[in-house]
Design a protein around this motif. Structure first.
Motif, mmCIF file in Angstrom:
data_model
loop_
_atom_site.group_PDB
_atom_site.id
_atom_site.type_symbol
_atom_site.label_atom_id
_atom_site.label_comp_id
_atom_site.label_asym_id
_atom_site.label_seq_id
_atom_site.Cartn_x
_atom_site.Cartn_y
_atom_site.Cartn_z
ATOM 1 N N ARG A 32 0.837 -1.201 0.000
ATOM 2 C CA ARG A 32 0.000 0.000 0.000
ATOM 3 C C ARG A 32 0.872 1.251 0.000
ATOM 4 N NH1 ARG A 32 -5.125 -2.123 -1.016
ATOM 5 N NH2 ARG A 32 -5.491 -3.920 0.360
ATOM 6 N N PHE A 33 0.555 2.156 -0.896
ATOM 7 C CA PHE A 33 1.196 3.469 -0.921
ATOM 8 C C PHE A 33 0.125 4.533 -0.714
ATOM 9 C CE2 PHE A 33 3.880 0.899 -3.836
ATOM 10 C CZ PHE A 33 5.069 0.960 -3.123
ATOM 11 N N ASP B 154 17.215 1.218 -6.727
ATOM 12 C CA ASP B 154 17.199 2.559 -6.127
ATOM 13 C C ASP B 154 17.316 3.539 -7.280
ATOM 14 O OD1 ASP B 154 17.524 4.963 -4.858
ATOM 15 O OD2 ASP B 154 19.287 4.368 -3.677
ATOM 16 N N PHE B 155 16.186 4.114 -7.686
ATOM 17 C CA PHE B 155 16.185 4.960 -8.871
ATOM 18 C C PHE B 155 17.025 6.226 -8.695
ATOM 19 C CE2 PHE B 155 11.918 2.873 -9.864
ATOM 20 C CZ PHE B 155 12.487 1.992 -10.778
ATOM 21 N N SER B 156 17.295 6.607 -7.451
ATOM 22 C CA SER B 156 18.111 7.800 -7.229
ATOM 23 C C SER B 156 19.563 7.581 -7.647
ATOM 24 C CB SER B 156 18.050 8.226 -5.763
ATOM 25 O OG SER B 156 18.659 7.246 -4.933
ATOM 26 N N GLN B 157 19.943 6.324 -7.896
ATOM 27 C CA GLN B 157 21.311 6.023 -8.319
ATOM 28 C C GLN B 157 21.504 6.190 -9.826
ATOM 29 O OE1 GLN B 157 23.751 5.349 -5.936
ATOM 30 N NE2 GLN B 157 21.996 5.983 -4.691
ATOM 31 N N TYR B 158 20.429 6.407 -10.561
ATOM 32 C CA TYR B 158 20.524 6.605 -12.007
ATOM 33 C C TYR B 158 20.597 8.107 -12.315
ATOM 34 C CZ TYR B 158 18.987 1.734 -12.264
ATOM 35 O OH TYR B 158 18.888 0.372 -12.126
ATOM 36 N N LYS B 159 21.342 8.451 -13.348
ATOM 37 C CA LYS B 159 21.464 9.859 -13.733
ATOM 38 C C LYS B 159 20.554 10.226 -14.895
ATOM 39 C CE LYS B 159 26.269 10.236 -12.165
ATOM 40 N NZ LYS B 159 27.677 10.511 -12.562
ATOM 41 N N MET B 160 20.442 9.328 -15.904
ATOM 42 C CA MET B 160 19.700 9.624 -17.121
ATOM 43 C C MET B 160 18.727 8.485 -17.408
ATOM 44 S SD MET B 160 21.011 12.540 -18.281
ATOM 45 C CE MET B 160 20.622 12.581 -20.036
ATOM 46 N N ALA B 161 17.457 8.836 -17.646
ATOM 47 C CA ALA B 161 16.444 7.819 -17.899
ATOM 48 C C ALA B 161 15.609 8.194 -19.117
ATOM 49 C CB ALA B 161 15.537 7.639 -16.688
ATOM 50 N N LEU B 162 15.118 7.165 -19.802
ATOM 51 C CA LEU B 162 14.226 7.317 -20.947
ATOM 52 C C LEU B 162 12.889 6.697 -20.593
ATOM 53 C CD1 LEU B 162 13.835 8.045 -23.984
ATOM 54 C CD2 LEU B 162 14.675 5.739 -24.524
ATOM 55 N N ASP B 163 11.814 7.479 -20.659
ATOM 56 C CA ASP B 163 10.459 6.992 -20.372
ATOM 57 C C ASP B 163 9.686 6.972 -21.684
ATOM 58 O OD1 ASP B 163 7.990 6.295 -19.406
ATOM 59 O OD2 ASP B 163 7.808 7.971 -18.003
ATOM 60 N N VAL B 164 9.370 5.763 -22.162
ATOM 61 C CA VAL B 164 8.692 5.575 -23.446
ATOM 62 C C VAL B 164 7.203 5.382 -23.198
ATOM 63 C CG1 VAL B 164 8.636 4.229 -25.575
ATOM 64 C CG2 VAL B 164 10.783 4.459 -24.291
ATOM 65 N N GLY C 59 3.090 9.711 -14.826
ATOM 66 C CA GLY C 59 3.234 9.115 -13.495
ATOM 67 C C GLY C 59 4.627 8.572 -13.242
ATOM 68 N N TRP C 60 5.177 7.824 -14.207
ATOM 69 C CA TRP C 60 6.500 7.256 -14.020
ATOM 70 C C TRP C 60 7.567 8.346 -14.119
ATOM 71 C CZ3 TRP C 60 7.477 1.637 -16.043
ATOM 72 C CH2 TRP C 60 6.527 0.785 -15.481
ATOM 73 N N THR C 61 7.382 9.266 -15.060
ATOM 74 C CA THR C 61 8.323 10.377 -15.199
ATOM 75 C C THR C 61 8.401 11.187 -13.913
ATOM 76 O OG1 THR C 61 8.104 10.591 -17.599
ATOM 77 C CG2 THR C 61 8.702 12.579 -16.399
ATOM 78 N N SER C 62 7.265 11.441 -13.291
ATOM 79 C CA SER C 62 7.256 12.260 -12.072
ATOM 80 C C SER C 62 8.043 11.593 -10.956
ATOM 81 C CB SER C 62 5.815 12.530 -11.619
ATOM 82 O OG SER C 62 5.174 11.334 -11.188
ATOM 83 N N LEU C 63 7.931 10.267 -10.819
ATOM 84 C CA LEU C 63 8.682 9.567 -9.774
ATOM 85 C C LEU C 63 10.177 9.662 -10.031
ATOM 86 C CD1 LEU C 63 8.967 7.735 -7.311
ATOM 87 C CD2 LEU C 63 8.613 5.772 -8.805
ATOM 88 N N LYS D 276 2.924 1.510 -9.490
ATOM 89 C CA LYS D 276 3.566 0.351 -10.108
ATOM 90 C C LYS D 276 5.084 0.504 -10.101
ATOM 91 C CE LYS D 276 0.973 0.291 -13.924
ATOM 92 N NZ LYS D 276 0.536 -0.105 -15.285
ATOM 93 N N LEU D 277 5.556 1.682 -10.446
ATOM 94 C CA LEU D 277 7.001 1.889 -10.485
ATOM 95 C C LEU D 277 7.590 1.937 -9.076
ATOM 96 C CD1 LEU D 277 9.246 2.161 -12.550
ATOM 97 C CD2 LEU D 277 9.015 4.645 -12.407
ATOM 98 N N LEU D 278 6.861 2.496 -8.128
ATOM 99 C CA LEU D 278 7.293 2.472 -6.730
ATOM 100 C C LEU D 278 7.433 1.028 -6.240
ATOM 101 C CD1 LEU D 278 5.186 5.313 -5.059
ATOM 102 C CD2 LEU D 278 7.672 5.091 -4.917
ATOM 103 N N GLU D 279 6.440 0.211 -6.570
ATOM 104 C CA GLU D 279 6.477 -1.187 -6.139
ATOM 105 C C GLU D 279 7.595 -1.938 -6.843
ATOM 106 O OE1 GLU D 279 3.561 -5.106 -5.722
ATOM 107 O OE2 GLU D 279 2.767 -3.251 -6.594
#
Length: 345
Positions: free
Chosen positions: A178-179, A203-213, A219-223, A192-195
């Protein structure tokens, strides 16, 4: 602790997302082989199963070779014939468990809709917390305990098991993560992405550059932006206006096939589109040159006509050899879909 099982057999309660209990049972059969005994507790969702192995060995195999559709397991160390009365549970708990003083223990209670009792799940939990504290000087916790005492209550039986949190596949009751919905949250897809972050140990904070397709509405971009990641979002539909002002966002409002991306530019690729899996795979394959070797890909796969295993096999084959599947899981926040975690070879 409970007395060790001497017989080379063990019993568990398994839980899958609604409508996917059959797939979870099929995975168990593939993992252990027949013969089996399954009994339904909630049709095509929650079931009791017996394995021809001791509890420790069976649990180890389920954890190390975790099924995709089996969301949660609870060991069944005791089956009590009962009539819904709280006193019988308290008597069992204070006479059948041995715990050291100060042990952190989380009590998790689930019950079927058919159980006609005025006692709520929360009241059962509170009473058991108090009884264990008085009997053993344990410390009740909601999360982060050394042990979980699980109870699954039906009109005829109380199924009880004690386990380490990591041995239940999920340390949430029934695997129902539950979130709390945040003010201004763009969509429930964010859950979904949080889970996925938790389940896949990322740990998404360890990534510098991401591509959201297929990013819209975002929702995923905001996280990812909240985690401090610089995000390139692609979708012919519009992103939420609030996101467009973010300094770490680059947005291409067009089809992904029309966007030219730099090679090896991203460490993370995520995709949560409602396309058919093979169509999605073709698109992702075209974009893979932009993902660095060793990079992570998180993909949501729509399950077509319930042919779940075939769908996954085909998708993994389509994305091979560039992407190597690390783990697949039907998350609690998935519906007619599951989520796959890949690493680029």
């Amino acid at each position: 602790m409970m007395e060790e099982q001497l017989l080379q057999s063990s019993t568990f309660i398994g839980t899958a997302n609604r409508g996917y209990g059959q797939q979870a049972q099929e995975e168990i059969i593939r993992l252990f082989g027949p013969p089996f005994k399954f009994s339904q507790l909630v049709p095509n969702e929650t079931f009791r199963f017996e394995l021809p192995l001791g509890k420790a060995e069976a649990t180890q195999r389920l954890v190390e070779q975790e099924p995709m559709f089996l969301r949660h397991i609870q060991p069944v160390d005791a089956e009590l014939d009962w009539d819904g009365e709280l006193d019988s549970l308290l008597e069992w708990a204070t006479s059948s468990i041995k715990l050291e003083a100060g042990t952190l223990i989380a009590v998790q209670v689930r019950k079927t809709e058919q159980l006609a009792t005025k006692v709520s799940q929360g009241e059962y939990k509170q009473a058991l917390d108090l009884a264990l504290t008085k009997a053993y000087a344990t410390e009740p916790v909601a999360k982060g305990g050394e042990f979980i005492l699980s109870l699954y209550l039906t009109p005829e039986k109380a199924y009880i098991g004690l386990s380490a949190p990591e041995h239940n596949l999920s340390d949430w009751s029934g695997g129902a993560i539950r979130f709390r919905k945040e003010e201004g949250q763009l969509s429930r897809a964010k859950f979904k992405l949080l889970e996925a972050e938790q389940v896949f140990g990322l740990d998404f904070s360890q990534y510098k550059m991401a591509l959201d397709v297929g990013a819209a509405p975002g929702g995923w971009t905001s996280l990812l932006l909240e985690r401090g990641v610089k995000v390139t979002a692609i979708d012919p539909a519009k992103l939420d206006k609030a996101l467009l002002k973010h300094p770490n966002l680059t947005f291409h409002q067009k089809n992904a096939s029309d966007v030219k991306l730099l090679a090896d530019a991203y460490e993370l690729l995520v995709c949560d589109m409602s396309w058919s899996p093979r169509q999605m795979a073709r698109l992702i394959k075209e974009l893979l040159p932009s993902l660095r070797t060793g990079g992570t890909a998180i993909l949501t796969v729509k399950l077509m006509h319930k042919k779940a295993f075939q769908t996954v096999r085909e998708l993994v084959g389509d994305l091979s050899p560039e992407l190597s599947l690390q783990k697949g899981k039907q998350l609690f926040h998935n519906r007619e879909e599951l989520t796959l975690f890949f690493i680029k070879s």
